[in-house]
Design an enzyme around this catalytic site. Structure first.
Site, PDB file in Angstrom:
ATOM      1  N   ASP A  48      51.260 -51.324  53.204  1.00  9.95           N
ATOM      2  CA  ASP A  48      52.189 -52.414  52.902  1.00  9.95           C
ATOM      3  C   ASP A  48      51.530 -53.572  52.161  1.00  9.95           C
ATOM      4  O   ASP A  48      51.954 -54.710  52.285  1.00  9.95           O
ATOM      5  CB  ASP A  48      52.858 -52.952  54.186  1.00  9.95           C
ATOM      6  CG  ASP A  48      53.526 -51.849  54.960  1.00  9.95           C
ATOM      7  OD1 ASP A  48      54.225 -51.040  54.322  1.00  9.95           O
ATOM      8  OD2 ASP A  48      53.351 -51.770  56.183  1.00  9.95           O
ATOM      9  N   LYS A  68      51.470 -52.230  46.979  1.00  7.80           N
ATOM     10  CA  LYS A  68      51.055 -51.276  45.940  1.00  7.80           C
ATOM     11  C   LYS A  68      52.189 -50.994  44.972  1.00  7.80           C
ATOM     12  O   LYS A  68      51.967 -50.870  43.774  1.00  7.80           O
ATOM     13  CB  LYS A  68      50.604 -49.953  46.588  1.00  7.80           C
ATOM     14  CG  LYS A  68      49.361 -50.086  47.436  1.00  7.80           C
ATOM     15  CD  LYS A  68      49.032 -48.787  48.149  1.00  7.80           C
ATOM     16  CE  LYS A  68      50.030 -48.415  49.221  1.00  7.80           C
ATOM     17  NZ  LYS A  68      50.065 -49.291  50.397  1.00  7.80           N
ATOM     18  N   GLN A 119      50.111 -45.840  52.019  1.00  4.90           N
ATOM     19  CA  GLN A 119      49.403 -46.387  53.188  1.00  4.90           C
ATOM     20  C   GLN A 119      48.125 -47.112  52.742  1.00  4.90           C
ATOM     21  O   GLN A 119      48.063 -47.543  51.606  1.00  4.90           O
ATOM     22  CB  GLN A 119      49.096 -45.291  54.223  1.00  4.90           C
ATOM     23  CG  GLN A 119      50.343 -44.725  54.908  1.00  4.90           C
ATOM     24  CD  GLN A 119      50.979 -43.596  54.130  1.00  4.90           C
ATOM     25  OE1 GLN A 119      50.310 -42.698  53.651  1.00  4.90           O
ATOM     26  NE2 GLN A 119      52.284 -43.645  53.982  1.00  4.90           N
ATOM     27  N   GLY A 152      56.821 -46.701  52.029  1.00  5.62           N
ATOM     28  CA  GLY A 152      58.012 -47.448  51.639  1.00  5.62           C
ATOM     29  C   GLY A 152      57.586 -48.429  50.577  1.00  5.62           C
ATOM     30  O   GLY A 152      56.943 -49.419  50.868  1.00  5.62           O
ATOM     31  N   HIS A 153      57.896 -48.133  49.340  1.00  5.37           N
ATOM     32  CA  HIS A 153      57.507 -49.019  48.257  1.00  5.37           C
ATOM     33  C   HIS A 153      58.713 -49.835  47.810  1.00  5.37           C
ATOM     34  O   HIS A 153      59.715 -49.281  47.377  1.00  5.37           O
ATOM     35  CB  HIS A 153      56.936 -48.212  47.078  1.00  5.37           C
ATOM     36  CG  HIS A 153      55.593 -47.621  47.376  1.00  5.37           C
ATOM     37  ND1 HIS A 153      54.981 -46.718  46.561  1.00  5.37           N
ATOM     38  CD2 HIS A 153      54.742 -47.832  48.401  1.00  5.37           C
ATOM     39  CE1 HIS A 153      53.803 -46.393  47.080  1.00  5.37           C
ATOM     40  NE2 HIS A 153      53.642 -47.050  48.199  1.00  5.37           N
TER      41      HIS A 153
HETATM   42  P1  IMP Z   1      52.759 -41.560  60.220  1.00  7.00           P
HETATM   43  O1  IMP Z   1      52.165 -41.658  58.862  1.00  7.00           O
HETATM   44  O2  IMP Z   1      54.257 -41.602  60.207  1.00  7.00           O
HETATM   45  O3  IMP Z   1      52.220 -40.390  60.981  1.00  7.00           O
HETATM   46  O4  IMP Z   1      52.317 -42.857  61.031  1.00  7.00           O
HETATM   47  C1  IMP Z   1      50.966 -43.083  61.424  1.00  7.00           C
HETATM   48  C2  IMP Z   1      50.605 -44.557  61.369  1.00  7.00           C
HETATM   49  O5  IMP Z   1      50.592 -44.976  60.004  1.00  7.00           O
HETATM   50  C3  IMP Z   1      51.594 -45.497  62.069  1.00  7.00           C
HETATM   51  O6  IMP Z   1      50.875 -46.597  62.599  1.00  7.00           O
HETATM   52  C4  IMP Z   1      52.491 -45.971  60.945  1.00  7.00           C
HETATM   53  O7  IMP Z   1      53.082 -47.208  61.232  1.00  7.00           O
HETATM   54  C5  IMP Z   1      51.491 -46.073  59.824  1.00  7.00           C
HETATM   55  N1  IMP Z   1      52.110 -45.928  58.496  1.00  7.00           N
HETATM   56  C6  IMP Z   1      52.552 -44.800  57.917  1.00  7.00           C
HETATM   57  N2  IMP Z   1      53.041 -45.043  56.700  1.00  7.00           N
HETATM   58  C7  IMP Z   1      52.901 -46.360  56.498  1.00  7.00           C
HETATM   59  C8  IMP Z   1      53.184 -47.215  55.391  1.00  7.00           C
HETATM   60  O8  IMP Z   1      53.656 -46.811  54.322  1.00  7.00           O
HETATM   61  N3  IMP Z   1      52.887 -48.536  55.559  1.00  7.00           N
HETATM   62  C9  IMP Z   1      52.327 -48.994  56.699  1.00  7.00           C
HETATM   63  N4  IMP Z   1      52.029 -48.248  57.736  1.00  7.00           N
HETATM   64  C10 IMP Z   1      52.302 -46.930  57.638  1.00  7.00           C
HETATM   65 MG    MG Z   2      55.109 -49.932  52.624  1.00 10.17          MG
END
Ligand code: IMP
Ligand code: MG
Length: 431
Positions: free
Chosen positions: A18, A21, A229, A45-46
Site C-alpha cells: 500500500d 505503487k 505488496q 489493490g491499486h
Molecule cells: P494474503 O496475501 O492474502 O495471503 O495476505 C497475507 C498478508 O499480506 C496479510 O497481512 C495481508 O493483509 C497482506 N497483504 C496482502 N496483499 C496486500 C496488499 O496489496 N497490500 C497490503 N497488504 C497486503
Molecule cells: Mg494496496
C-alpha cells in the site's frame, strides 16, 4: 524514465504494501511500452485517480489506464480469471479499450474458487495465530503450485485433462475441509462448468510473457515490472509467517515474468512518508491512540481490497534501509508526503534497541523484533500544504530536510515525491 538508457525498471513496494505503487506505475507508464506484474494476485489493490475518476485494480496492472500500453501478467502471478474478466469488462464499460492489450502467461497458475474457500477456512482455524490474509486464496494457490498440483492457464488447452485436474482438486480440498469446523464444500460440477465457460476467452489471452518482454527489449522498447505488496511481506525476506506467499522483492521480478536478472536496469522502491500495515504481524513504529486515528483519517488508510483500517506509524528507516539492500534499490519514490503537512513534528526511527543492544538492521527473528524499541530522531514539521508543489524547490524547507534525512538514512536517492492522489501531483526530483 529517470535515465535515458534505462529500459527495464522494477517498481517495488519497500514497506508492508500500500505504498502507492499504483500511482507511481501510472505516472511512469507514460514513458513505457509494456507493464507486467510478476507476483501476487487479486490480494493487491491499486488505486489510481485519473481526472475525477477513481479506479481500483486488483488483478490487472495499473498501466492499463494508459492507452496503447501492453499489460501482462507473468508466470509468477496467481491468476484469478473471473476477477480478471470482471475488471476487464468494467474498464471496457468505462470506455477504456483494454481487451486487446492484455496477455497472461500460460505458465501462470489459476486461482479458483476453492482456493478462496480454503484460504478462509484455514484462516478461521488458526484462531489467535491468524495471519490476517485478504481471503483471496493467495496462500492456497501458491501452495498448490509448489506442491505440483496446481492448474496453469496453458493446461486448459487439453480440455479433458483440465477437467480431470479440476475434479481431483475439488476432491482434495473437500477432504481437507472435512477436517475443519466448516460445512463448506466444493461442487466439482459447478467448478468445471464455470471454468469451461470462459476457456476460449482465456486461451485467447495466453502468451509467453518472457518472450514478449525479451522481444520488446530487443526492439528498444521500455518495460515496467510492477510488484504487488511490499518487501516486508515477501515470503523469504518479510516478517514470516506474517507475509504473503510470494517473492515480492525485486529478485522475484525477473523470475516472475521469465527474463534474466541482467535485463533489469533500475529498481525503484516505493515508500510512504510514514508507515502502514494491514493484517497481523510486527510494526515497530506503530502510533499510539490519538496519532493513529489522525494519520489514518488524513491518509485515508483503509485497505483497497478488504476495507480494513490500516495500522499506521512513523517512517522506519531500519525497515527501508533493509528493503533497499534486499531489493537493490537504485531510487526511491516517496508518496503521501502531503498527509504529514499538518503535524508539528515528525519522528523517524533510525535504529532499534533490543536486549540492551542497538540494532541498525532489521532482524529475521520475530522474538527479538517483538522486544525491539525504535530509537527516534525528531524533526520539525512544515505546517504548510505541499499539495501544489511540482518541483523540489516548491517544497517547504522542513519538508526537504525531512526527505533528505530519509534518503540519507536509507542510503538511497529520492527520484520522485508524490504529494496527492492525482496524476499531476508528482515531483520528479532532478538533483
Ligand atoms: P494474503 O496475501 O492474502 O495471503 O495476505 C497475507 C498478508 O499480506 C496479510 O497481512 C495481508 O493483509 C497482506 N497483504 C496482502 N496483499 C496486500 C496488499 O496489496 N497490500 C497490503 N497488504 C497486503
Ligand atoms: Mg494496496
Amino acid at each position: 524514465m529517470r535515465d535515458r538508457n534505462s529500459q527495464c525498471v522494477v517498481i517495488v513496494g519497500s514497506q508492508w504494501g500500500d505504498e502507492g505503487k499504483g500511482k507511481i506505475v501510472d505516472v511512469l507508464a507514460d514513458q513505457v511500452d509494456v507493464v507486467a506484474r510478476y507476483q501476487g494476485g487479486s490480494n493487491a489493490g491499486h488505486t489510481v485517480h485519473v481526472g475525477s475518476e477513481e479506479f481500483i485494480l486488483h488483478q490487472i496492472p495499473s498501466g492499463i489506464l494508459h492507452p496503447r500500453r501492453r499489460c501482462l501478467l507473468g508466470n509468477g502471478v496467481v491468476f484469478d480469471p473471473f476477477q480478471f474478466f470482471q475488471e476487464l469488462d468494467a474498464l471496457t464499460a468505462r470506455g477504456i479499450d483494454a481487451e486487446g492489450r492484455v496477455g497472461v502467461s500460460g505458465r501462470a497458475h489459476l486461482l479458483l474458487s476453492y482456493h478462496k474457500t480454503w484460504d478462509r477456512a484455514q484462516e478461521a482455524s488458526r484462531g489467535s495465530g491468524k495471519i490476517g490474509t485478504t481471503g483471496r486464496g493467495i496462500g492456497p494457490a501458491y501452495e498448490d503450485k509448489v506442491a505440483r498440483q496446481g492448474i496453469r492457464l496453458a493446461d486448459l488447452r487439453d480440455r479433458a485433462r483440465a477437467e480431470e485436474q479440476l475434479r481431483r482438486a475439488a476432491a482434495r480440498v473437500n477432504q481437507r475441509l472435512e477436517l475443519l469446523d466448516t460445512d463448506e464444500r466444493v461442487d466439482a460440477d459447478a467448478l468445471v462448468d464455470e471454468l469451461m465457460s470462459i476457456r476460449d476467452r482465456l486461451l485467447a489471452i495466453s502468451v509467453d510473457t518472457g518472450r514478449v518482454i525479451h522481444d520488446a527489449l530487443k526492439a528498444g522498447q521500455r518495460v515496467l515490472l510492477e510488484g504487488a505488496q511490499g518487501a516486508l511481506l515477501d515470503v523469504d525476506h518479510g516478517t514470516y509467517p506474517y507475509v504473503t506467499s510470494s517473492n515480492t522483492t525485486a529478485g522475484g521480478a525477473a523470475l516472475g515474468v521469465g527474463i534474466g536478472p541482467t535485463r533489469v536496469d533500475d529498481v525503484i522502491g516505493v515508500v510512504k512518508a510514514y508507515t502502514t500495515r494491514v493484517g497481523e504481524g510486527p510494526l515497530p513504529t506503530e502510533f499510539m491512540d490519538e496519532l493513529q486515528e489522525r494519520v489514518r483519517t488524513l491518509g485515508g488508510e483503509y485497505g483497497a481490497t478488504t476495507g480494513r483500517p490500516r495500522r499506521c506509524g512513523w517512517f522506519d528507516s531500519v525497515v527501508v534501509r533493509y528493503a533497499a539492500r534486499v531489493n537493490g534499490l537504485t531510487g526511491l519514490a516517496v508518496t503521501k508526503l502531503d498527509v504529514l503537512d499538518t503535524l508539528d513534528e515528525l519522528q523517524i526511527a533510525v535504529s532499534y534497541r533490543a536486549e540492551g543492544e542497538e540494532l541498525d538492521d532489521f532482524p529475521g527473528d520475530l522474538g527479538l523484533l517483538a522486544t525491539a524499541e525504535p530509537v527516534y530522531e525528531t524533526l520539525p514539521g512544515w505546517k504548510t500544504s505541499t499539495a501544489d508543489a511540482r518541483r523540489w524547490e516548491d517544497l517547504p524547507e522542513n519538508a526537504r530536510r525531512y526527505l533528505d534525512r530519509l534518503s540519507e538514512l536509507t542510503e538511497t536517492p529520492i527520484w520522485y515525491v508524490s504529494v496527492g492522489t492525482r496524476r499531476d501531483q508528482i515531483i520528479h526530483v532532478e538533483r
